[in-house]
Design a protein around this motif. Structure first.
Motif, PDB file in Angstrom:
ATOM      1  N   THR A 267       0.821  -1.204   0.000  1.00 35.74           N
ATOM      2  CA  THR A 267       0.000   0.000   0.000  1.00 35.74           C
ATOM      3  C   THR A 267       0.862   1.263   0.000  1.00 35.74           C
ATOM      4  OG1 THR A 267      -1.809  -1.118   1.169  1.00 35.74           O
ATOM      5  CG2 THR A 267      -1.790   1.275   1.236  1.00 35.74           C
TER       6      THR A 267
ATOM      7  N   THR B  20       2.388   1.660  -3.448  1.00 33.23           N
ATOM      8  CA  THR B  20       1.359   2.064  -4.409  1.00 33.23           C
ATOM      9  C   THR B  20       0.968   3.527  -4.207  1.00 33.23           C
ATOM     10  OG1 THR B  20       0.486  -0.194  -4.398  1.00 33.23           O
ATOM     11  CG2 THR B  20      -0.913   1.510  -5.341  1.00 33.23           C
TER      12      THR B  20
ATOM     13  N   ASP C 259      -3.693  -2.789  -5.243  1.00 32.31           N
ATOM     14  CA  ASP C 259      -2.746  -3.107  -4.173  1.00 32.31           C
ATOM     15  C   ASP C 259      -3.169  -4.331  -3.366  1.00 32.31           C
ATOM     16  OD1 ASP C 259      -4.830  -1.844  -2.806  1.00 32.31           O
ATOM     17  OD2 ASP C 259      -3.490  -1.074  -1.257  1.00 32.31           O
TER      18      ASP C 259
END
Length: 213
Positions: free
Chosen positions: A163, A166, A191
């Motif tokens: 995460t 991303t 993600d």
């Protein structure tokens, strides 16, 4: 109260306080809509909807973002039996980033959505939230005494790392390609899938290693 002198119930108070901050931040998202509804005499419902259409979308987006962050926070906190100073302060940073979300969300609504500064601040705010959550997860995995006996050794950082990466990629794209704007956040759609594939690959690799021993 000194963090080194915790008593039973302090963890529950910390979680309750955190939940309250999240709830207040989510509530503040609706204030721009309330201001539009009370501005300029007695506007019709149609006028309010026409003027606030973009802000309604921002309200929904901000609310969904806060819900997602709260779920991550809940997953971290529900397996704990106590906390220490590093966890407290990383949680404080996480809460600070949540408090900022209504403000940074409103920046998108009151400025050009292609403005890299506004978009950068907004996505940067969310990146801070993700980094703080990852710091909490990392500290919990490094400090088994904070977890319940059944949870020790089960925490994984894969989802948090994916995460953060991303979100950082979305920030770079939004700043370098202003035409994309907040739509760079669509990267987050993938993600969860990427994290699941990585966890499965890690699990399969571990299982193979056990078989070959």
């Amino acid at each position: 109260m000194a963090l080194s002198k915790r008593v039973p119930g302090d963890l529950a108070r910390l979680i309750t306080f955190s939940d309250a901050v999240v709830a207040i931040a989510a509530t503040l998202l609706v204030l721009p809509l309330a201001e539009n509804a009370t501005r300029g005499g007695l506007p019709s419902l149609g006028d309010i909807v026409a003027e606030s259409g973009g802000q309604v979308l921002l309200l929904l987006l901000g609310f969904l973002v806060i819900c997602r962050f709260w779920l991550t926070h809940h997953d971290i906190m529900r397996e704990l039996v106590t906390f220490d100073a590093p966890l407290f302060w990383s949680n404080a940073v996480w809460l600070f980033s949540i408090v900022l979300l209504p403000f940074t969300t409103s920046l998108i609504g009151t400025s050009d959505s292609r403005d890299p500064a506004s978009t950068g601040v907004y996505i940067g705010n969310m990146l801070l939230t993700c980094v703080a959550a990852l710091a909490m997860q990392w500290h919990v995995t490094r400090t088994p005494s904070l977890q319940s006996s059944k949870s020790r050794g089960t925490a994984r950082l894969t989802g948090g790392v994916v995460t953060v990466i991303t979100m950082a990629a979305a920030l770079v794209i939004a700043v370098l390609v202003p035409a994309v704007g907040p739509w760079a956040l669509l990267l987050l759609v993938f993600d969860g899938l990427i994290a699941k594939l990585l966890r499965r690959r890690t699990h399969d690799a571990g299982s193979t290693a056990k078989v070959t021993r």
